[in-house]
Motif scaffolding. Structure first.
Motif, PDB file in Angstrom:
ATOM      1  N   GLY A  26     -41.299  -8.224   2.350  1.00  0.00           N
ATOM      2  CA  GLY A  26     -41.395  -8.331   0.817  1.00  0.00           C
ATOM      3  C   GLY A  26     -42.827  -8.571   0.489  1.00  0.00           C
ATOM      4  O   GLY A  26     -43.470  -8.095  -0.454  1.00  0.00           O
ATOM      5  N   VAL A  27     -43.379  -9.527   1.516  1.00  0.00           N
ATOM      6  CA  VAL A  27     -44.948  -9.955   1.178  1.00  0.00           C
ATOM      7  C   VAL A  27     -45.731  -8.541   1.271  1.00  0.00           C
ATOM      8  O   VAL A  27     -46.732  -8.366   0.473  1.00  0.00           O
ATOM      9  CB  VAL A  27     -45.353 -10.994   2.285  1.00  0.00           C
ATOM     10  CG1 VAL A  27     -46.937 -11.191   2.178  1.00  0.00           C
ATOM     11  CG2 VAL A  27     -44.475 -12.426   2.063  1.00  0.00           C
ATOM     12  N   PHE A  28     -45.634  -7.936   2.483  1.00  0.00           N
ATOM     13  CA  PHE A  28     -46.271  -6.630   2.402  1.00  0.00           C
ATOM     14  C   PHE A  28     -46.076  -5.532   1.527  1.00  0.00           C
ATOM     15  O   PHE A  28     -46.982  -4.873   0.967  1.00  0.00           O
ATOM     16  CB  PHE A  28     -46.119  -6.033   4.093  1.00  0.00           C
ATOM     17  CG  PHE A  28     -46.548  -6.789   5.031  1.00  0.00           C
ATOM     18  CD1 PHE A  28     -47.962  -6.213   5.497  1.00  0.00           C
ATOM     19  CD2 PHE A  28     -46.099  -7.621   5.815  1.00  0.00           C
ATOM     20  CE1 PHE A  28     -48.551  -6.968   6.474  1.00  0.00           C
ATOM     21  CE2 PHE A  28     -46.962  -8.472   6.784  1.00  0.00           C
ATOM     22  CZ  PHE A  28     -48.019  -7.707   7.127  1.00  0.00           C
ATOM     23  N   GLU A  29     -44.816  -5.626   0.664  1.00  0.00           N
ATOM     24  CA  GLU A  29     -44.545  -4.762  -0.244  1.00  0.00           C
ATOM     25  C   GLU A  29     -45.213  -5.236  -1.490  1.00  0.00           C
ATOM     26  O   GLU A  29     -46.014  -4.462  -2.357  1.00  0.00           O
ATOM     27  CB  GLU A  29     -43.109  -4.546  -0.547  1.00  0.00           C
ATOM     28  CG  GLU A  29     -42.653  -3.699   0.562  1.00  0.00           C
ATOM     29  CD  GLU A  29     -40.819  -3.726   0.359  1.00  0.00           C
ATOM     30  OE1 GLU A  29     -40.309  -2.913   1.027  1.00  0.00           O
ATOM     31  OE2 GLU A  29     -40.583  -4.764  -0.360  1.00  0.00           O
ATOM     32  N   SER A  30     -45.371  -6.524  -1.694  1.00  0.00           N
ATOM     33  CA  SER A  30     -46.247  -6.906  -2.868  1.00  0.00           C
ATOM     34  C   SER A  30     -47.778  -6.760  -2.762  1.00  0.00           C
ATOM     35  O   SER A  30     -48.501  -6.759  -3.878  1.00  0.00           O
ATOM     36  CB  SER A  30     -46.053  -8.491  -3.051  1.00  0.00           C
ATOM     37  OG  SER A  30     -46.625  -9.422  -2.061  1.00  0.00           O
ATOM     38  N   LEU A  31     -48.414  -6.551  -1.394  1.00  0.00           N
ATOM     39  CA  LEU A  31     -49.748  -6.305  -1.291  1.00  0.00           C
ATOM     40  C   LEU A  31     -49.891  -4.761  -1.404  1.00  0.00           C
ATOM     41  O   LEU A  31     -51.247  -4.303  -1.041  1.00  0.00           O
ATOM     42  CB  LEU A  31     -50.076  -7.024   0.022  1.00  0.00           C
ATOM     43  CG  LEU A  31     -49.935  -8.253   0.225  1.00  0.00           C
ATOM     44  CD1 LEU A  31     -50.316  -8.820   1.689  1.00  0.00           C
ATOM     45  CD2 LEU A  31     -51.168  -9.091  -0.765  1.00  0.00           C
ATOM     46  N   GLY A  32     -48.964  -3.904  -1.498  1.00  0.00           N
ATOM     47  CA  GLY A  32     -49.151  -2.539  -1.919  1.00  0.00           C
ATOM     48  C   GLY A  32     -48.897  -1.739  -0.782  1.00  0.00           C
ATOM     49  O   GLY A  32     -48.994  -0.353  -0.777  1.00  0.00           O
ATOM     50  N   ALA A  33     -48.132  -2.259   0.352  1.00  0.00           N
ATOM     51  CA  ALA A  33     -47.677  -1.384   1.394  1.00  0.00           C
ATOM     52  C   ALA A  33     -46.524  -0.717   1.232  1.00  0.00           C
ATOM     53  O   ALA A  33     -45.558  -1.433   0.636  1.00  0.00           O
ATOM     54  CB  ALA A  33     -47.691  -2.430   2.702  1.00  0.00           C
ATOM     55  N   THR A  34     -46.107   0.269   1.980  1.00  0.00           N
ATOM     56  CA  THR A  34     -44.702   0.689   2.180  1.00  0.00           C
ATOM     57  C   THR A  34     -44.289   0.264   3.299  1.00  0.00           C
ATOM     58  O   THR A  34     -44.950   0.357   4.612  1.00  0.00           O
ATOM     59  CB  THR A  34     -44.892   2.260   2.054  1.00  0.00           C
ATOM     60  OG1 THR A  34     -45.449   2.638   3.151  1.00  0.00           O
ATOM     61  CG2 THR A  34     -45.032   2.650   0.776  1.00  0.00           C
TER      62      THR A  34
END
Length: 470
Positions: free
Chosen positions: A288-296
């Motif tokens: 979820g952290v990576f998704e919140s930073l714009g990653a897929t």
């Protein structure tokens, strides 16, 4: 103020020194005081040259006062791994055979730190001949985890990781064959980078073409590690696999957005490793952290088949070359796990080595293809939490028996076999306060990419700012 200085990032301390807001002597004395008070319970620093360090700090201050040019690490205290030769300072390799060995010259990694202005204060503890990911030896005993006395700090750069976590030095360096920069970083809530082989040249080296063992930086932040890499990396004509890229690029500002990044998440490396469920539970929110930073983010893993055989065969071959003669002459002078590994190597045939290198080639090609689809691969750094220092190595993980002293480190060893750079960053804590590391793995030579990704995750989570209550 003394302890506050000892826990600040190296990048910030470097700026304070250059602007003469603090002196190198003031910074050094703060660290020496902290080592004096706290190292006896941690046992991270095993050789200390306070007088030599003070003289070097005074000289560093005189250089700044004169307005002369200084290096990027000018005035920063550093401790060297006790397997790295330091000219004029005892280097023991954690072995009674070298209890009084004083090398005549620095090896390259030490010399580059000194050339960048770092001030050598001493040596950090290691397992005997750096064999194994738990730091203990017959000369100095065990290094304790700063987050929980009585538990392992990992290894083989365990003294370095513990010294960083405890605030004894702002920077340290180590080496990594099967996880020795990453495993202790995970155990001690600091940052450790296994660079691409050749990124940090190793000299002297008895088998200079080998790519299994590398040297690299450790720090409390990713930016600190990047700064140190900018002085450790770069070509050297004596090292045949040294990469020629300009190392100063590593010190450039790191981004905090990961927009468009393609991330693969492999909580058990595609079923290759058994991981303590407590670790998986801590790291699961990372998605979820990576998704919140714009990653897929997708759950995916490259085909790592053959990686165990590659690592095991090539490591045994290196151990045969390094230790078999000594094991035959003085078997009582080496711990059993080293003798076992060397004996495996002595039984290898040319066909065994050819098979391993063929698998090595295929593995590398599969990794290159995988990173055409993804930018980074995420995985647990370690398969277990820090364990009691009295245990040589874990013999069971989640009910699965571990055959030898290497099995429990496979989350790192299989990555070593790929030739890819891998960064361990603080990934969170268990409910009872034990650190967990997140491993960020990049494509071959994509060292800058793993630093960028690790930095963005670090800034979003701030796990690395949680210091031990010493």
């Amino acid at each position: 103020m003394t302890d506050d200085l000892c826990l600040r990032p190296a990048t910030q301390l470097a700026d304070l020194l250059r602007n003469r807001e603090i002196s190198a002597r003031e910074l050094l004395d703060a660290h020496l005081d902290r080592i004096d008070r706290l190292n006896p319970s941690v046992n991270a620093v095993v050789t200390l040259d306070a007088d030599g360090a003070r003289a070097a700090a005074d000289a560093a201050d005189a250089t700044l006062a004169a307005g002369d040019p200084v290096g990027p690490l000018h005035g920063l205290p550093v401790a060297h791994k006790d397997t790295h030769a330091t000219g004029g300072m005892r280097t023991t390799w954690g072995s009674p055979l070298h209890a009084d060995t004083v090398p005549l010259r620095d090896e390259l990694v030490v010399a580059r730190l000194q050339a960048a202005g770092a001030i050598r204060i001493g040596k950090t503890n290691v397992p005997e001949f750096a064999a194994g990911s738990h730091t203990f030896n017959p000369l100095f005993g065990a290094t304790h985890n700063p987050y929980r006395h009585g538990l392992s700090a990992g290894g083989s750069s365990g003294g370095a990781a513990a010294a960083l976590a405890a605030g004894f030095v702002p920077l340290a360096e180590g080496s990594d064959m099967g996880g020795s920069l990453r495993n202790p970083a995970g155990f001690c809530n600091v940052v450790g980078l296994r660079p691409t082989p050749g990124r940090v040249p190793t000299w002297p080296a008895p088998m200079a073409w080998s790519q299994l063992s590398v040297q690299g930086p450790m720090g409390r932040t990713v930016a600190d590690v990047a700064l140190q890499l900018s002085v450790l990396a770069g070509p050297d004509p004596r090292v045949p696999i040294a990469l020629g890229d300009d190392p100063t690029a590593f010190a450039a500002d790191l981004p905090t957005s990961l927009a468009g990044l393609r991330v693969a998440w492999a909580p058990d490396l595609g079923g290759q490793v058994t991981v303590d469920p407590a670790i998986t539970a801590v790291l699961a929110p990372s998605v979820g952290v990576f998704e919140s930073l714009g990653a897929t983010v997708e759950e995916a893993c490259p085909d790592l088949s053959g990686a165990d055989d590659v690592f095991g065969t090539l490591r045994a071959w290196l151990f045969d070359a390094a230790f078999s003669d000594l094991a035959r002459r003085s078997p009582d002078k080496l711990k059993e796990s080293i003798r076992w590994n060397a004996e495996l190597g002595a039984k290898l045939t040319g066909s065994d080595l050819a098979r391993a290198e063929q698998q090595h080639t295929k593995l590398y090609e599969r990794m290159v293809a995988f990173f055409e689809q993804y930018d980074v691969l995420l995985a647990p750094t370690t398969q277990v939490l820090p364990f009691p220092v009295e245990i040589e190595y874990p013999t069971e993980i989640a009910g699965v028996h571990q055959e030898n002293y290497l099995e429990w480190m496979r989350s790192c060893t299989v990555v070593s076999a790929t030739g890819c750079p891998a960064l361990s960053v603080p990934g969170g804590f268990t409910g009872d306060g034990l650190p967990v590391g997140l491993q960020v793995i990049g494509a071959p030579r994509a060292d800058r990419r793993v630093l960028e990704v690790g930095h963005a995750f670090e800034q979003a989570t701030r796990f690395g700012e949680r210091r031990p209550a010493l």
